[in-house]
Scaffold this active site. Structure first.
Site, PDB file in Angstrom:
ATOM      1  N   GLU A  90       1.176  -1.245  -0.285  1.00 38.31           N
ATOM      2  CA  GLU A  90       0.268   0.268   0.287  1.00 38.31           C
ATOM      3  C   GLU A  90       0.949   1.358  -0.389  1.00 38.31           C
ATOM      4  O   GLU A  90       0.556   2.380  -0.973  1.00 38.31           O
ATOM      5  CB  GLU A  90      -1.143   0.038   1.114  1.00 38.31           C
ATOM      6  CG  GLU A  90      -1.846   1.151   1.245  1.00 38.31           C
ATOM      7  CD  GLU A  90      -2.821   1.476  -0.328  1.00 38.31           C
ATOM      8  OE1 GLU A  90      -3.264   1.992  -0.635  1.00 38.31           O
ATOM      9  OE2 GLU A  90      -3.694   0.140  -0.014  1.00 38.31           O
ATOM     10  N   GLU A  97       1.847   6.633  -6.757  1.00 37.34           N
ATOM     11  CA  GLU A  97       0.710   6.930  -7.457  1.00 37.34           C
ATOM     12  C   GLU A  97       1.568   8.625  -7.283  1.00 37.34           C
ATOM     13  O   GLU A  97       1.162   9.188  -7.758  1.00 37.34           O
ATOM     14  CB  GLU A  97      -0.540   6.896  -6.333  1.00 37.34           C
ATOM     15  CG  GLU A  97      -1.346   6.234  -7.130  1.00 37.34           C
ATOM     16  CD  GLU A  97      -2.471   5.724  -6.381  1.00 37.34           C
ATOM     17  OE1 GLU A  97      -2.638   6.404  -5.427  1.00 37.34           O
ATOM     18  OE2 GLU A  97      -3.109   5.353  -7.049  1.00 37.34           O
TER      19      GLU A  97
END
Length: 151
Positions: A90, A97
């Site tokens: 994560e 991102e």
């Protein structure tokens, strides 16, 4: 390889000389500062990423349930490792991102979409694997415990 892309290998005669790192933007001068930066990343992920908080809560729940059910230390370690894997994935997803957003700004690019989707897919695969692992280790003793309480 072109000259500007090659990384020079410095020659050191004195072992106390620190290497010169032309390509490093900022070097942590101590190990403690390195840990400080790492914890800043964990804190950032926890504060800003809903899914990281969800994975953390589920991981704590799974480990707590394993302790309550008195599963073996090896089984508990496996649950801890898979939980850590999901949380690390994560954080890598968040990093990817962020870099993609920095690169493409407010524009759409198909390669940016692919990078972000693949990173999210890696998190999904690790989360599904963690659910399978935790379920296979926790469900049998949980079912036995429930049957003993009800029966």
């Amino acid at each position: 390889m072109t000259q500007e892309l090659s990384i020079p290998v410095p020659q050191y005669s004195d072992s106390k000389v620190k290497p010169h790192r032309d390509l490093a933007w900022r070097i942590a001068p101590t190990l403690m500062i390195s840990f400080k930066y790492a914890w800043a990343g964990v804190r950032y992920a926890f504060v800003t990423q809903r899914n990281f908080r969800i994975h953390t809560a589920i991981g704590i729940l799974a480990i707590t349930l394993g302790i309550v059910l008195q599963i073996s230390l090896v089984e508990l370690a496996v649950i801890g490792l898979t939980t850590g894997l999901v949380m690390a994935m994560e954080m890598l997803n968040t990093a990817i991102e962020s870099v993609v957003d920095l690169t493409v700004k407010q524009t759409y690019h198909e390669l940016a979409k692919i990078a972000k989707d693949c990173a999210a897919g890696a998190v999904l695969i690790s989360a599904i694997t963690a659910i399978f692992v935790a379920g296979s280790l926790l469900l049998p003793p949980l079912i036995i415990r429930i049957e003993s309480v009800l029966g």
